[in-house]
Design a protein around this motif. Structure first.
Motif, PDB file in Angstrom:
ATOM      1  N   LEU A  12      69.900  51.177  45.146  1.00  0.00           N
ATOM      2  CA  LEU A  12      71.219  51.231  44.506  1.00  0.00           C
ATOM      3  C   LEU A  12      71.760  49.805  44.496  1.00  0.00           C
ATOM      4  O   LEU A  12      71.864  49.176  45.565  1.00  0.00           O
ATOM      5  N   HIS A  13      72.094  49.310  43.311  1.00  0.00           N
ATOM      6  CA  HIS A  13      72.526  47.914  43.214  1.00  0.00           C
ATOM      7  C   HIS A  13      74.001  47.819  42.845  1.00  0.00           C
ATOM      8  O   HIS A  13      74.386  48.151  41.723  1.00  0.00           O
ATOM      9  N   GLY A  14      74.807  47.385  43.797  1.00  0.00           N
ATOM     10  CA  GLY A  14      76.219  47.092  43.527  1.00  0.00           C
ATOM     11  C   GLY A  14      76.303  45.632  43.118  1.00  0.00           C
ATOM     12  O   GLY A  14      76.367  44.757  43.965  1.00  0.00           O
ATOM     13  N   ALA A  15      76.297  45.389  41.807  1.00  0.00           N
ATOM     14  CA  ALA A  15      76.061  44.020  41.313  1.00  0.00           C
ATOM     15  C   ALA A  15      77.300  43.139  41.283  1.00  0.00           C
ATOM     16  O   ALA A  15      77.198  41.966  40.933  1.00  0.00           O
ATOM     17  N   ASP A  16      78.469  43.656  41.659  1.00  0.00           N
ATOM     18  CA  ASP A  16      79.708  42.877  41.613  1.00  0.00           C
ATOM     19  C   ASP A  16      79.512  41.529  42.318  1.00  0.00           C
ATOM     20  O   ASP A  16      79.187  41.481  43.508  1.00  0.00           O
ATOM     21  N   SER A  17      79.731  40.427  41.585  1.00  0.00           N
ATOM     22  CA  SER A  17      79.454  39.103  42.172  1.00  0.00           C
ATOM     23  C   SER A  17      80.424  38.776  43.317  1.00  0.00           C
ATOM     24  O   SER A  17      80.177  37.868  44.105  1.00  0.00           O
ATOM     25  N   LYS A  18      81.547  39.525  43.397  1.00  0.00           N
ATOM     26  CA  LYS A  18      82.468  39.305  44.524  1.00  0.00           C
ATOM     27  C   LYS A  18      81.784  39.682  45.854  1.00  0.00           C
ATOM     28  O   LYS A  18      82.248  39.330  46.930  1.00  0.00           O
ATOM     29  N   LEU A  19      80.681  40.433  45.752  1.00  0.00           N
ATOM     30  CA  LEU A  19      79.961  40.850  46.965  1.00  0.00           C
ATOM     31  C   LEU A  19      78.883  39.842  47.376  1.00  0.00           C
ATOM     32  O   LEU A  19      78.206  40.027  48.383  1.00  0.00           O
ATOM     33  N   ASP A  20      78.743  38.757  46.583  1.00  0.00           N
ATOM     34  CA  ASP A  20      77.702  37.763  46.895  1.00  0.00           C
ATOM     35  C   ASP A  20      77.878  37.145  48.278  1.00  0.00           C
ATOM     36  O   ASP A  20      76.917  36.884  48.975  1.00  0.00           O
ATOM     37  N   SER A  21      79.137  36.886  48.628  1.00  0.00           N
ATOM     38  CA  SER A  21      79.396  36.053  49.799  1.00  0.00           C
ATOM     39  C   SER A  21      79.302  36.821  51.127  1.00  0.00           C
ATOM     40  O   SER A  21      79.436  36.221  52.181  1.00  0.00           O
ATOM     41  N   GLY A  22      79.053  38.113  51.068  1.00  0.00           N
ATOM     42  CA  GLY A  22      78.912  38.856  52.325  1.00  0.00           C
ATOM     43  C   GLY A  22      80.226  39.077  53.034  1.00  0.00           C
ATOM     44  O   GLY A  22      80.304  38.965  54.260  1.00  0.00           O
ATOM     45  N   VAL A  23      81.315  39.349  52.271  1.00  0.00           N
ATOM     46  CA  VAL A  23      82.603  39.663  52.910  1.00  0.00           C
ATOM     47  C   VAL A  23      82.423  40.992  53.647  1.00  0.00           C
ATOM     48  O   VAL A  23      82.076  42.015  53.054  1.00  0.00           O
ATOM     49  N   ILE A  24      82.660  40.966  54.952  1.00  0.00           N
ATOM     50  CA  ILE A  24      82.263  42.068  55.825  1.00  0.00           C
ATOM     51  C   ILE A  24      82.919  43.399  55.439  1.00  0.00           C
ATOM     52  O   ILE A  24      82.234  44.415  55.281  1.00  0.00           O
ATOM     53  N   GLN A  25      84.260  43.384  55.263  1.00  0.00           N
ATOM     54  CA  GLN A  25      84.957  44.640  54.956  1.00  0.00           C
ATOM     55  C   GLN A  25      84.442  45.245  53.656  1.00  0.00           C
ATOM     56  O   GLN A  25      84.243  46.462  53.559  1.00  0.00           O
ATOM     57  N   ALA A  26      84.251  44.387  52.650  1.00  0.00           N
ATOM     58  CA  ALA A  26      83.816  44.879  51.340  1.00  0.00           C
ATOM     59  C   ALA A  26      82.406  45.472  51.431  1.00  0.00           C
ATOM     60  O   ALA A  26      82.112  46.525  50.848  1.00  0.00           O
ATOM     61  N   HIS A  27      81.543  44.793  52.186  1.00  0.00           N
ATOM     62  CA  HIS A  27      80.178  45.325  52.342  1.00  0.00           C
ATOM     63  C   HIS A  27      80.204  46.657  53.079  1.00  0.00           C
ATOM     64  O   HIS A  27      79.482  47.593  52.724  1.00  0.00           O
ATOM     65  N   ALA A  28      81.048  46.752  54.116  1.00  0.00           N
ATOM     66  CA  ALA A  28      81.122  48.015  54.874  1.00  0.00           C
ATOM     67  C   ALA A  28      81.604  49.139  53.959  1.00  0.00           C
ATOM     68  O   ALA A  28      81.049  50.250  53.985  1.00  0.00           O
ATOM     69  N   SER A  29      82.603  48.855  53.111  1.00  0.00           N
ATOM     70  CA  SER A  29      83.098  49.881  52.175  1.00  0.00           C
ATOM     71  C   SER A  29      81.997  50.310  51.215  1.00  0.00           C
ATOM     72  O   SER A  29      81.789  51.507  50.972  1.00  0.00           O
ATOM     73  N   ALA A  30      81.296  49.322  50.665  1.00  0.00           N
ATOM     74  CA  ALA A  30      80.252  49.617  49.669  1.00  0.00           C
ATOM     75  C   ALA A  30      79.125  50.449  50.282  1.00  0.00           C
ATOM     76  O   ALA A  30      78.646  51.416  49.680  1.00  0.00           O
ATOM     77  N   VAL A  31      78.719  50.084  51.495  1.00  0.00           N
ATOM     78  CA  VAL A  31      77.607  50.813  52.128  1.00  0.00           C
ATOM     79  C   VAL A  31      78.055  52.227  52.494  1.00  0.00           C
ATOM     80  O   VAL A  31      77.285  53.191  52.315  1.00  0.00           O
ATOM     81  N   ALA A  32      79.302  52.376  52.941  1.00  0.00           N
ATOM     82  CA  ALA A  32      79.813  53.724  53.258  1.00  0.00           C
ATOM     83  C   ALA A  32      79.798  54.597  51.995  1.00  0.00           C
ATOM     84  O   ALA A  32      79.427  55.779  52.058  1.00  0.00           O
TER      85      ALA A  32
END
Ligand code: FAD
Length: 322
Positions: free
Chosen positions: A62-82
């Motif tokens: 599953l590819h969440g391609a939003d480039s805002k996720l490139d930098s590894g912002v922790i909260q955003a990654h946790a939300s996306a993975v959940a």
């Protein structure tokens, strides 16, 4: 029911440790009958790179391609993975133990009401209960943890499992991640690449120097060896304290923990605090003029000799060979 694997990337390249997590998840699914492996990858990554995750054992990415996720912002990654976890109805999340992985996993444990075990070194025992073995005290001991929650998160120690790369390409699907401002409450405003072509935490080979090298002017031979081998350079704590090398190269208990396939230690005594950061390396080669240097006890191969004679000769031999 599938197992979800969280994939980390750097500059569009999937990290090897994440592929190890996929291999681990695949073996786990065979044991527990949890079905296919689905990976979730975030940010800008090419399709070929994503499909290749299949070789390690993922059926789907599953590819969440939003480039805002490139930098590894922790909260955003946790939300996306959940969101991915709930989307596929998984009960188990597997990821690589790393600084980003640990931070994301801790948040996910809360979001998913999951039991989290980090630094996992082997497949859980599932005959009666769910018992997970993990490495503790910087690799000097093991602990067994029983997970009692329905949802489980396992963060796998680097090099704990042999990476398998024999599967077929994975099916890649785009995944719409819903993110709001709270997911970007912390921002990475700039990033700076450390010197050298190979990043130390990711390096497969590390050439490291200690106080035995006498001064910063003698690092040319260390850098030369690193260049020949495609390795990252590292150093002991006193070397960075003295300003001979930057602090980003300091490995050990108070520095970066590395677990490369090959760690070459030149003029380093092998103090316990240094070993704490390097003892997960697959193969350790020590070059030291003192045959009683403690590092030899942890070494797979040792060369007793003066680094100023041994290293140039080794570099010449490596150049001729590689
Ligand atoms: P030395 O101990 O001075 O050893 C130099 C070695 O080079 C010797 O073994 C010597 O035989 C050899 N040598 C000398 N000349 C040559 C030559 N010509 N050719 C070949 N070999 C030669 N250290 C870390 O590295 N990382 C850490 O994260 C860390 N954290 C610490 C945390 C705490 C709380 C404390 C108290 C200490 C910590 N230390 C750490 C320091 C650690 O205890 C050691 O002092 C340090 O690792 C020693 O560095 P070294 O081996 O480069 O130097």
């Amino acid at each position: 029911m599938s197992i979800l694997v969280y994939i980390e990337q750097a500059e569009g390249k999937v990290k090897k440790t994440s592929l190890e997590a996929v291999t681990f998840a695949n073996a786990l699914a065979e044991q527990t009958g949890e079905g296919d492996i689905v990976a979730v990858a975030l940010g800008t990554i090419g399709n070929e790179e994503l499909a290749a995750i299949g070789k390690a054992g993922a059926a789907k990415v599953l590819h969440g391609a939003d480039s805002k996720l490139d930098s590894g912002v922790i909260q955003a990654h946790a939300s996306a993975v959940a969101q991915a976890f709930n989307f596929i109805g998984a009960k188990t999340l597997v990821l690589a133990k790393s600084s980003l992985g640990d931070a994301v996993a801790a948040r996910l444990a809360i979001k998913l009401n999951a039991g989290l075990v980090s630094n996992v070194v082997e497949l859980p025992k599932t005959d009666s209960g769910y018992i997970v073995k993990r490495s503790i005290y910087t690799g000097k001991a093991f602990a067994e943890t029983t997970v009692t929650t329905e949802n489980k998160i396992l963060a796998i120690k680097k090099n704990a499992i042999d990476l398998k790369q024999e599967g077929a390409d994975a099916q890649v699907e785009s995944f719409d991640v819903a993110l709001d401002d709270a997911d970007f409450a912390s921002k990475i405003t700039s990033t700076e690449r450390a010197t050298g072509d190979v990043l130390l935490p990711e390096a497969d080979i590390v050439v490291s120097g200690g106080r035995g090298l006498k001064g910063p002017e003698n690092w040319g031979m260390v850098e030369e060896m690193a260049k020949i081998l495609g390795a990252a350079t590292a150093c002991s704590k006193p070397v960075s304290d003295l300003g001979w090398r930057g602090h980003h190269e300091h490995v050990g208990q108070t520095g970066i923990k590395v677990a490369p396939t090959l760690y070459i230690a030149i003029g380093i005594s092998g103090a316990i605090q240094h070993l704490a950061g390097v003892n997960s390396s697959k193969c350790i080669v020590v070059i030291n003029k003192d045959p009683d240097a403690p590092f030899f006890k942890a070494a797979d191969y040792g060369i007793v000799g003066d680094a100023f004679e041994v290293v140039p000769k080794l570099n010449e031999a490596l150049k001729a060979e590689l």
